[in-house]
Design a protein around this motif. Structure first.
Motif, PDB file in Angstrom:
ATOM      1  N   ARG A 177       0.898  -0.971  -0.110  1.00  0.00           N
ATOM      2  CA  ARG A 177       0.033   0.186   0.216  1.00  0.00           C
ATOM      3  C   ARG A 177       0.605   1.428   0.146  1.00  0.00           C
ATOM      4  O   ARG A 177       1.608   1.271   0.486  1.00  0.00           O
ATOM      5  CB  ARG A 177      -0.393   0.390   1.476  1.00  0.00           C
TER       6      ARG A 177
ATOM      7  N   SER B 129      -2.106   8.203   2.749  1.00  0.00           N
ATOM      8  CA  SER B 129      -1.615   9.494   2.553  1.00  0.00           C
ATOM      9  C   SER B 129      -3.009   9.825   4.097  1.00  0.00           C
ATOM     10  O   SER B 129      -3.832   9.152   3.996  1.00  0.00           O
ATOM     11  CB  SER B 129      -2.558   9.667   2.049  1.00  0.00           C
TER      12      SER B 129
ATOM     13  N   SER C  75      -4.780   4.351   3.343  1.00  0.00           N
ATOM     14  CA  SER C  75      -4.704   3.499   1.799  1.00  0.00           C
ATOM     15  C   SER C  75      -5.192   3.691   0.514  1.00  0.00           C
ATOM     16  O   SER C  75      -6.496   4.102   0.560  1.00  0.00           O
ATOM     17  CB  SER C  75      -4.720   2.194   1.793  1.00  0.00           C
ATOM     18  N   TYR C  76      -4.439   4.628  -0.198  1.00  0.00           N
ATOM     19  CA  TYR C  76      -5.073   5.169  -1.429  1.00  0.00           C
ATOM     20  C   TYR C  76      -4.288   4.708  -2.001  1.00  0.00           C
ATOM     21  O   TYR C  76      -5.055   4.658  -3.742  1.00  0.00           O
ATOM     22  CB  TYR C  76      -4.718   6.677  -1.107  1.00  0.00           C
ATOM     23  N   ARG C  77      -3.705   3.682  -2.700  1.00  0.00           N
ATOM     24  CA  ARG C  77      -3.201   3.274  -3.267  1.00  0.00           C
ATOM     25  C   ARG C  77      -2.955   1.220  -3.010  1.00  0.00           C
ATOM     26  O   ARG C  77      -1.776   1.833  -2.534  1.00  0.00           O
ATOM     27  CB  ARG C  77      -1.768   3.828  -4.478  1.00  0.00           C
TER      28      ARG C  77
ATOM     29  N   ARG D 258      -7.730   4.643  -4.705  1.00  0.00           N
ATOM     30  CA  ARG D 258      -8.831   5.173  -4.601  1.00  0.00           C
ATOM     31  C   ARG D 258      -9.010   6.203  -4.322  1.00  0.00           C
ATOM     32  O   ARG D 258      -7.909   7.308  -4.214  1.00  0.00           O
ATOM     33  CB  ARG D 258      -8.325   4.711  -2.734  1.00  0.00           C
ATOM     34  N   PHE D 259     -10.373   6.302  -4.189  1.00  0.00           N
ATOM     35  CA  PHE D 259     -10.488   8.329  -4.380  1.00  0.00           C
ATOM     36  C   PHE D 259     -11.707   8.873  -3.400  1.00  0.00           C
ATOM     37  O   PHE D 259     -12.714   7.839  -3.188  1.00  0.00           O
ATOM     38  CB  PHE D 259     -10.754   8.441  -5.985  1.00  0.00           C
ATOM     39  N   TRP D 260     -12.112   9.366  -3.133  1.00  0.00           N
ATOM     40  CA  TRP D 260     -13.231  10.319  -2.916  1.00  0.00           C
ATOM     41  C   TRP D 260     -14.503   9.859  -3.630  1.00  0.00           C
ATOM     42  O   TRP D 260     -14.805  10.234  -4.878  1.00  0.00           O
ATOM     43  CB  TRP D 260     -12.730  11.866  -2.609  1.00  0.00           C
TER      44      TRP D 260
END
Length: 345
Positions: A220, A223, A227-229, A315-317
């Protein structure tokens, strides 16, 4: 098959929403009951039934009674925690909660309390030969002096009881070490694990008798502690160490083990005795921990480790849009149509 009623707490936070997404993706008929103290918590608009409860921070006893009342009213089969802050209370009051509600809390109380304490976690894992970062308490002068002789700055300092990187600081010199040792409540000091682009989060499922129910390894990028990726990988070494760690702690149900791969191998730096923000990601790759928990703890099934697949998650908002009157309805606790969204894109 009869529908299973699941209460999910903390549905305004990433973990709670991730649990809801995983339940929606499961192969079981479920009724999802969302609970939060914030009337506009987004998860309250994603579930079948929504309930507001008092704030756990301002009135823990009222919050506990709220969970009891919701579970009784809904005839809940199992409760999943979406907020780590409530875990000490749930662990301590598990027998009372289950006796009053008939709702299963899938956690091991003593093990959960130990896993929420980073110092106790390190002590247990060391005793079971699980690789961990060198860790000391700042008020143990002899151990701290030895630690400083063996490690160059910077060091990691963080509260014994925190998650998601909250309160973590990098200590660069003696002056900062002295300052943060006094400033930070109840800290631990650890060696910095490098390289920092080799971080892994491993989902582990442990059955009630301690038998493994599967693992899934994600490499991972982080941020803000989330985990965003993530990349689902076949890494038997990381999976084996994570399983060893979870079993050493005596945990059951869904467990999240965090580690880094250093020049000397993997080292476990944190264990979360709960689902994580990546729960829904693991579900997409074939490891649906909430579904496994229902199958095992509610339906009494023995879990065979599921087949998982490789892949990448970015991952995103995501936004939900409502007309203004929804705010007033939510403040009254009225969620007659939780799925009514003005726009979503």
């Amino acid at each position: 098959m009869k529908s299973v009623t699941v209460v999910v707490t903390g549905v305004g936070a990433p973990i709670g929403v991730g649990i809801i997404k995983s339940l929606r993706a499961s192969h079981l008929p479920v009724k999802i009951v969302g609970v939060d103290s914030e009337p506009l918590a987004q998860g309250l608009f994603r579930v079948d039934r929504s309930h507001q409860v008092p704030s756990a921070r301002s009135d823990p006893d009222a919050y506990f009674e709220g969970l009891v009342n919701v579970s009784q009213r809904e005839g809940a089969d199992i409760l999943f925690s979406g907020w780590e802050g409530e875990l000490p209370m749930l662990a301590q009051r598990k027998p009372e909660f289950e006796e009053r509600t008939g709702t299963i809390l899938p956690l091991a109380p003593d093990a959960t309390l130990k896993a929420l304490d980073k110092w106790l976690t390190v002590k247990v894992l060391r005793a079971f030969s699980v690789p961990v970062p060198d860790t000391v308490l700042p008020d143990d002068r002899e151990q701290l002096d030895d630690f400083c002789r063996n490690h160059a700055y910077p060091y990691i300092m963080k509260p014994r009881r925190s998650s998601g990187g909250k309160g973590l600081v990098l200590v660069h010199n003696d002056r900062e070490l002295a300052f943060f040792s006094q400033y930070m409540p109840d800290p631990v000091i650890q060696e910095q694990l490098l390289p920092d682009d080799q971080e892994y989060t491993v989902g582990v499922f442990i059955q009630a008798d301690g038998a493994p129910g599967g693992t899934l390894v994600l490499k991972r990028s982080l941020s803000g502690g989330l985990s965003y990726r993530m990349e689902s990988l076949d890494n038997p070494e990381a999976a084996a160490i994570a399983l060893q760690a979870a079993q050493a702690m005596g945990l059951i149900g869904g467990v999240n083990v965090q580690m880094r791969c250093t020049a000397t191998g993997f080292k476990v730096f944190e264990i979360n005795p709960r689902f994580s923000s990546a729960t829904c990601v693991r579900a997409n790759f074939g490891f649906n921990e909430p579904e496994l928990a229902i199958r095992h703890f509610v339906l009494g099934e023995e879990i065979n480790p599921p087949e998982v697949k490789a892949g990448i998650c970015l991952r995103f908002w995501e936004e939900l849009y409502f007309p203004p009157e929804v705010k007033q309805s939510a403040q009254r606790g009225e969620y007659t149509d939780p799925g009514r969204v003005l726009n979503q894109f």
